[in-house]
Design a protein around this motif. Structure first.
Motif, short mmCIF file in Angstrom:
data_model
loop_
_atom_site.label_atom_id
_atom_site.label_comp_id
_atom_site.label_asym_id
_atom_site.label_seq_id
_atom_site.Cartn_x
_atom_site.Cartn_y
_atom_site.Cartn_z
N ASP A 1 0.83 -1.20 0.00
CA ASP A 1 0.00 0.00 0.00
C ASP A 1 0.86 1.25 0.00
O ASP A 1 0.53 2.26 -0.65
N ARG A 2 1.98 1.20 0.72
CA ARG A 2 2.85 2.36 0.78
C ARG A 2 3.45 2.66 -0.59
O ARG A 2 3.59 3.82 -0.98
N TRP A 3 3.86 1.61 -1.33
CA TRP A 3 4.45 1.81 -2.65
C TRP A 3 3.41 1.95 -3.75
O TRP A 3 3.74 2.35 -4.87
N GLY A 4 2.19 1.57 -3.48
CA GLY A 4 1.16 1.60 -4.52
C GLY A 4 1.27 0.44 -5.49
O GLY A 4 0.82 0.56 -6.64
N SER A 5 1.83 -0.67 -5.06
CA SER A 5 2.00 -1.84 -5.93
C SER A 5 0.87 -2.82 -5.70
O SER A 5 0.33 -2.94 -4.59
N THR A 6 0.54 -3.53 -6.75
CA THR A 6 -0.45 -4.61 -6.65
C THR A 6 0.27 -5.95 -6.68
O THR A 6 1.23 -6.14 -7.44
N VAL A 7 -0.19 -6.88 -5.86
CA VAL A 7 0.40 -8.21 -5.77
C VAL A 7 -0.62 -9.22 -6.25
O VAL A 7 -1.73 -9.28 -5.71
N GLU B 1 7.34 -19.47 5.08
CA GLU B 1 6.67 -18.16 5.10
C GLU B 1 7.68 -17.04 5.27
O GLU B 1 7.55 -15.97 4.66
N ARG B 2 8.71 -17.27 6.06
CA ARG B 2 9.75 -16.25 6.22
C ARG B 2 10.50 -16.03 4.91
O ARG B 2 10.81 -14.89 4.54
N ILE B 3 10.78 -17.12 4.17
CA ILE B 3 11.44 -16.97 2.87
C ILE B 3 10.57 -16.14 1.93
O ILE B 3 11.03 -15.16 1.31
N LEU B 4 9.30 -16.52 1.83
CA LEU B 4 8.41 -15.84 0.90
C LEU B 4 8.18 -14.39 1.31
O LEU B 4 8.10 -13.50 0.45
N ARG B 5 8.10 -14.13 2.60
CA ARG B 5 7.90 -12.75 3.06
C ARG B 5 9.11 -11.89 2.66
O ARG B 5 8.96 -10.75 2.21
N ASN B 6 10.32 -12.43 2.82
CA ASN B 6 11.51 -11.69 2.41
C ASN B 6 11.51 -11.43 0.91
O ASN B 6 11.85 -10.32 0.46
N LEU B 7 11.13 -12.43 0.11
CA LEU B 7 11.11 -12.25 -1.34
C LEU B 7 10.08 -11.22 -1.77
O LEU B 7 10.34 -10.38 -2.64
N VAL B 8 8.89 -11.28 -1.16
CA VAL B 8 7.82 -10.33 -1.52
C VAL B 8 8.21 -8.91 -1.10
O VAL B 8 8.03 -7.95 -1.86
N VAL B 9 8.75 -8.75 0.10
CA VAL B 9 9.14 -7.41 0.57
C VAL B 9 10.23 -6.83 -0.32
O VAL B 9 10.20 -5.65 -0.69
N ASN B 10 11.22 -7.64 -0.69
CA ASN B 10 12.27 -7.16 -1.58
C ASN B 10 11.71 -6.78 -2.95
O ASN B 10 12.13 -5.79 -3.55
N ALA B 11 10.76 -7.57 -3.45
CA ALA B 11 10.15 -7.25 -4.74
C ALA B 11 9.38 -5.93 -4.67
O ALA B 11 9.44 -5.13 -5.61
N LEU B 12 8.69 -5.70 -3.56
CA LEU B 12 7.95 -4.44 -3.42
C LEU B 12 8.90 -3.25 -3.29
O LEU B 12 8.68 -2.19 -3.88
N GLU B 13 9.98 -3.43 -2.55
CA GLU B 13 10.90 -2.32 -2.32
C GLU B 13 11.65 -1.94 -3.59
O GLU B 13 11.90 -0.75 -3.83
N HIS B 14 12.01 -2.94 -4.41
CA HIS B 14 12.77 -2.67 -5.62
C HIS B 14 11.90 -2.64 -6.87
O HIS B 14 12.43 -2.46 -7.97
N GLY B 15 10.58 -2.83 -6.72
CA GLY B 15 9.69 -2.82 -7.88
C GLY B 15 9.26 -1.45 -8.32
O GLY B 15 8.61 -1.31 -9.37
N GLU B 16 9.56 -0.41 -7.53
CA GLU B 16 9.28 0.98 -7.89
C GLU B 16 7.82 1.21 -8.21
O GLU B 16 7.45 1.89 -9.16
N GLY B 17 6.94 0.60 -7.41
CA GLY B 17 5.51 0.82 -7.55
C GLY B 17 4.85 0.01 -8.65
O GLY B 17 3.63 0.14 -8.84
N ARG B 18 5.59 -0.81 -9.36
CA ARG B 18 5.01 -1.64 -10.43
C ARG B 18 4.44 -2.93 -9.84
O ARG B 18 4.76 -3.30 -8.71
N PRO B 19 3.62 -3.65 -10.62
CA PRO B 19 3.00 -4.87 -10.08
C PRO B 19 4.04 -5.94 -9.74
O PRO B 19 5.10 -6.04 -10.37
#
Length: 589
Positions: A410-416, A434-452
């Protein structure tokens, strides 16, 4: 009246028909092909796997080629020499015979009519021809092509060689040149065997009284020369084969002296790589192989010393991280209590102090997270981490990870978005996955620059896979191999907006290894990045193939070996069973 016993008739064996014979022939042919194919595969395997076999085979083939070339040259030289000698002696002998025959014709008084001439010619030719032995020869008297005399003497033969054995070119040459002998080689049937032997044919002219000019052909068989050549051929063949095998044996002995130390070095290297650092090669003598063994042992000593130093430093580091993490627990708890008290009373302070209380509270949360990650890393380093595996649907675990990362999205405005196909259940530790997937999703959101951000889940017979793709900046060359290093950052100047500790992907790596799974990364500048987690469907079952591709289908494939390929797989931990299979080494699929 007693009944006679019935006569028992023995049935005749049935002869196989054409179909059965054809089937049997096909079976035999298929077996022969299978045997030949197996033999060929065995030779190819020996050629690829054995240096000694390659050296011996190459030496024997080269030796065989040299023997063939040298033998052919020597055989040709000897054959030409025998041929020239035989032709020279045949010319001398034919010249003598021509003089003898002409003299007897000139001295004879039986020249009044054709019958007397025929008897004279038969007597002269039969008398001049040899009966046999080493000087065997055949004479042939035939009317010359240029003879126009009305008196005709019939063709006289002294042996089995007839007029059909004389080439027409030879007859024309003898008729055209009366002063010189004409010599050539022909083939005649051998009376002692069924084969054809070469012979020297010498043609000249004689003049019969009244009858005119006649051609006298002397045929000298070359049985002795042919026998000599046969003996030389057998000698060359047997000697050449013996020489080739002798050269092969010498090459085998020489190659063995070189290959055995190399094989010992390979065995010692394998033992060193397996952790037996005390293994050394035996160094005897002062030759090149002895120097190689000494250098190898010195290298092993140096590596053993360095490895032990690194192991000692690693143990000190692990012990330091573990001790510091545990020792910080108590003061951190006290600071947390005080910080919570101050944070709860921040409304009573002036704005500057109130903001400081909020910052203190946020940084303490991050400090506690870092301390928890350090404790987790220390457990992995100490080998104390254990799995609590249970049959779980990976889609539920992905949903929980996405839900936990929703505030960041929500902060980045990205859709998952998430897509799934096939059965996605696997034996796994749900908390660690779940910890692995949470790290991967958070990294994708942080480096995705608001894209899906796109998540895909799929399963096959041996594995379940999850890919997390972003459409951000991607990975530069060489970064895909570094993303799982501890405290590594793609851009050191980039702030950690989500408060990461730099240990998330490193812990994810250890969690994946603990499951005997794969964790792989792909990325290209401007195309985003993909992280793929592949877990075995059953604990302890090796992964044959990942259900999902690592490289996205909408990205053009790079040429093999080109520098634009950004795929990487994480090296298995020492002792990891996945090291034993090529698939576990992470070939991108």
């Amino acid at each position: 009246m007693s009944a006679r016993p019935a006569t028992q008739r023995t049935p005749h064996p049935r002869l196989p028909d054409r179909r059965e014979l054809a089937r049997g022939g096909r079976r035999l042919l298929s077996r022969a092909r299978a045997v030949s194919s197996a033999s060929l595969r065995g030779l190819v395997h020996a050629w690829r796997s054995s240096l000694q076999f390659r050296v011996v085979s190459t030496t024997m083939l080269l030796g065989l080629a040299v023997v063939l070339m040298l033998g052919s040259y020597l055989f040709q030289s000897i054959s030409n020499g025998l041929e020239q000698d035989r032709m020279a002696s045949a010319q001398v002998e034919a010249s003598r015979l021509t003089t003898e025959v002409q003299g007897r014709f000139d001295e004879s008084d039986r020249t009044s009519n054709e019958p007397q001439l025929n008897l004279l010619a038969r007597d002269v030719i039969k008398g001049a021809a040899a009966a046999g032995g080493d000087n065997e020869r055949y004479l042939l008297l035939v009317r010359s092509l240029a003879n126009t005399s009305p008196t005709v003497v019939q063709t006289v033969l002294s042996g089995s060689v007839g007029l059909t054995s004389i080439p027409s070119q030879m007859r024309q040459a003898v008729s055209a040149d009366q002063r010189h002998q004409q010599v050539t080689l022909i083939g005649i049937p051998d009376a002692r065997s069924d084969r054809t032997v070469p012979a020297v044919l010498v043609g000249s002219q004689v003049e019969l009284p009244v009858a005119g000019k006649y051609d006298l052909y002397a045929v000298f068989p070359m049985q002795r020369e042919q026998a000599t050549l046969d003996l030389i051929t057998r000698t060359f063949t047997l000697g050449g084969l013996a020489l080739v095998f002798l050269v092969g044996a010498i090459a085998w002995v020489v190659a063995r002296q070189v290959v055995i130390p190399v094989r010992r070095a390979a065995v010692v290297s394998e033992r060193l790589s397996s952790g037996r650092l005390h293994e050394r090669m035996r160094a005897r003598g002062e030759d090149d192989l002895a120097r190689l063994a000494k250098s190898f042992n010195e290298m092993a000593d140096s590596l053993q010393t360095q490895i032990r130093q690194l192991e000692g430093l690693s143990r000190v580091q692990q012990r330091f991280v573990s001790d510091v993490s545990h020792e910080l627990r108590t003061p951190l708890t006290t600071i947390r209590m005080a910080a919570d008290l101050i944070h709860d009373s921040r409304n009573q302070f002036d704005p500057t102090v109130s903001r400081s209380a909020e910052l203190l509270h946020a940084e303490l949360d991050r400090f506690e997270e870092l301390l928890g990650d350090l404790l987790e890393i220390s457990r992995f380093d100490a080998g104390a981490a254990a799995l609590d595996a249970d049959l779980t649907d990976v889609r539920d675990t992905v949903a929980r990870a996405v839900h936990a990362a929703q505030p960041i999205a929500d902060r980045w405005g990205s859709t998952v978005t998430m897509t799934a196909r096939g059965s996605c259940t696997a034996e796994m530790d749900a908390r660690r996955v779940e910890r692995i997937l949470r790290n991967l999703v958070v990294n994708a959101l942080e480096h995705g620059e608001g894209r899906p951000v796109e998540i895909a889940v799929a399963g096959n017979e041996t594995a379940v896979a999850v890919t997390v793709r972003d459409h951000g900046v991607g990975l530069r060359p060489g970064e895909a191999a570094l993303v799982f290093n501890r405290f590594w950052r793609a851009d050191p100047a980039r702030a950690r907006t989500t408060g990461g500790t730099g240990l998330g992907l490193a812990i994810s790596l250890e969690d994946a290894r603990l499951h005997q799974g794969w964790l792989q990364a792909w990325g290209e500048p401007g195309e985003g990045s993909v992280f793929r987690l592949t877990l075995p469907r059953r604990a302890g079952t090796p992964i044959v193939e990942s259900p999902l591709p690592l490289r996205p289908a909408d990205v053009p494939a790079a040429q093999p070996g080109s520098p634009d390929r950004r795929e990487t797989t994480l090296p298995p931990a020492p002792g990891d069973p996945s090291r034993a299979t090529p698939a576990a080494r992470g070939t991108a699929r």
